[in-house]
Design an enzyme around this catalytic site. Structure first.
Site, PDB file in Angstrom:
ATOM      1  N   GLU A 139       0.842  -1.205   0.000  1.00 17.60           N
ATOM      2  CA  GLU A 139       0.000   0.000   0.000  1.00 17.60           C
ATOM      3  C   GLU A 139       0.872   1.249   0.000  1.00 17.60           C
ATOM      4  OE1 GLU A 139      -2.151   2.217   3.792  1.00 17.60           O
ATOM      5  OE2 GLU A 139      -2.279   0.034   3.629  1.00 17.60           O
ATOM      6  N   LYS A 160     -10.073  -3.442   8.477  1.00 18.44           N
ATOM      7  CA  LYS A 160      -8.806  -3.099   9.125  1.00 18.44           C
ATOM      8  C   LYS A 160      -9.078  -2.656  10.563  1.00 18.44           C
ATOM      9  CE  LYS A 160      -5.628   0.833   8.848  1.00 18.44           C
ATOM     10  NZ  LYS A 160      -5.178   1.933   7.975  1.00 18.44           N
TER      11      LYS A 160
END
Length: 216
Positions: A45, A133
């Protein structure tokens, strides 16, 4: 239009670690990506608040075609547009950004929204996120993950923040679908020293830990 993410998920499950590259210039991101792929890690990411994140995403996808390259710290639809235009394959948010989640789900783009409480986690899941998350996981601990998965056993959780070599196996054993790792994975001292061979070795150690599966 929905996207076929078979390759994305195959890569993710082979090494269920989402690396978080925050604040690095594109040239450094490319060096990190090279070491990342060489170590067998698959999902990286680039945070949208990094220097020139769109260039980093686009060039990393071009140079490392075996990686899942995504965008993180995506809080707004404007951030999402920038990320998708650059070719981000997945999206990560630090908060429960409902408009971002809904657009990703509609487009078939994997999205990992940030959540903290059981209510936030469940809301993200019901919006269609394939995994949530849990952030910051280090403040909550492994037991929190177990407690949440008691009543919410169908939800896929991705603990992030405070995950390191010492506890990655514990989070996976507790039922996490994977983990997110930032500073504990992207060793700033090694990167600052330009020691990308050492960084690759560190990545390999994390890769070995992520291969852990609970037996029994």
């Amino acid at each position: 239009m929905s996207t076929d993410n078979t390759i994305f998920w195959k890569r993710f499950h082979a090494a269920p670690v989402v690396g978080i590259a925050r604040g690095y210039a594109t040239d450094t991101v490319l060096r990190i990506g090279e070491a990342y792929a060489a170590a067998g890690l698959t999902t990286l990411e680039i945070t949208i608040n990094s220097p020139d994140p769109t260039a980093s995403i686009a060039r990393l996808r071009e140079q490392q075609p075996t990686l899942n390259v995504g965008a993180g710290t995506v809080c707004t639809e404007a951030d999402l547009d920038r990320a998708l235009d650059a070719g981000a394959m997945f999206i990560v948010t630090p908060v429960l950004a409902e408009a971002v989640i809904s657009r990703c789900v509609a487009a078939g783009v994997p999205v990992f929204p940030g959540a903290y409480t059981p209510t936030e986690i469940y809301r993200a899941w019901t919006l269609g996120a394939p995994a949530v998350k849990v952030f910051p996981a280090g403040q909550l601990g492994v037991q929190y993950l177990k407690d949440v998965l008691g009543p919410l056993n169908e939800v896929k959780l991705l603990p992030t923040g405070g995950v390191d070599l010492g506890n990655i196996q514990s989070f996976l054993a507790a039922g996490a679908v994977g983990v997110g790792m930032g500073s504990s994975l992207l060793d700033k001292a090694l990167i600052a020293a330009g020691d990308f061979r050492g960084l690759e070795a560190h990545f390999s150690s994390v890769r070995a830990k992520s291969a852990y599966t609970l037996v029994g």
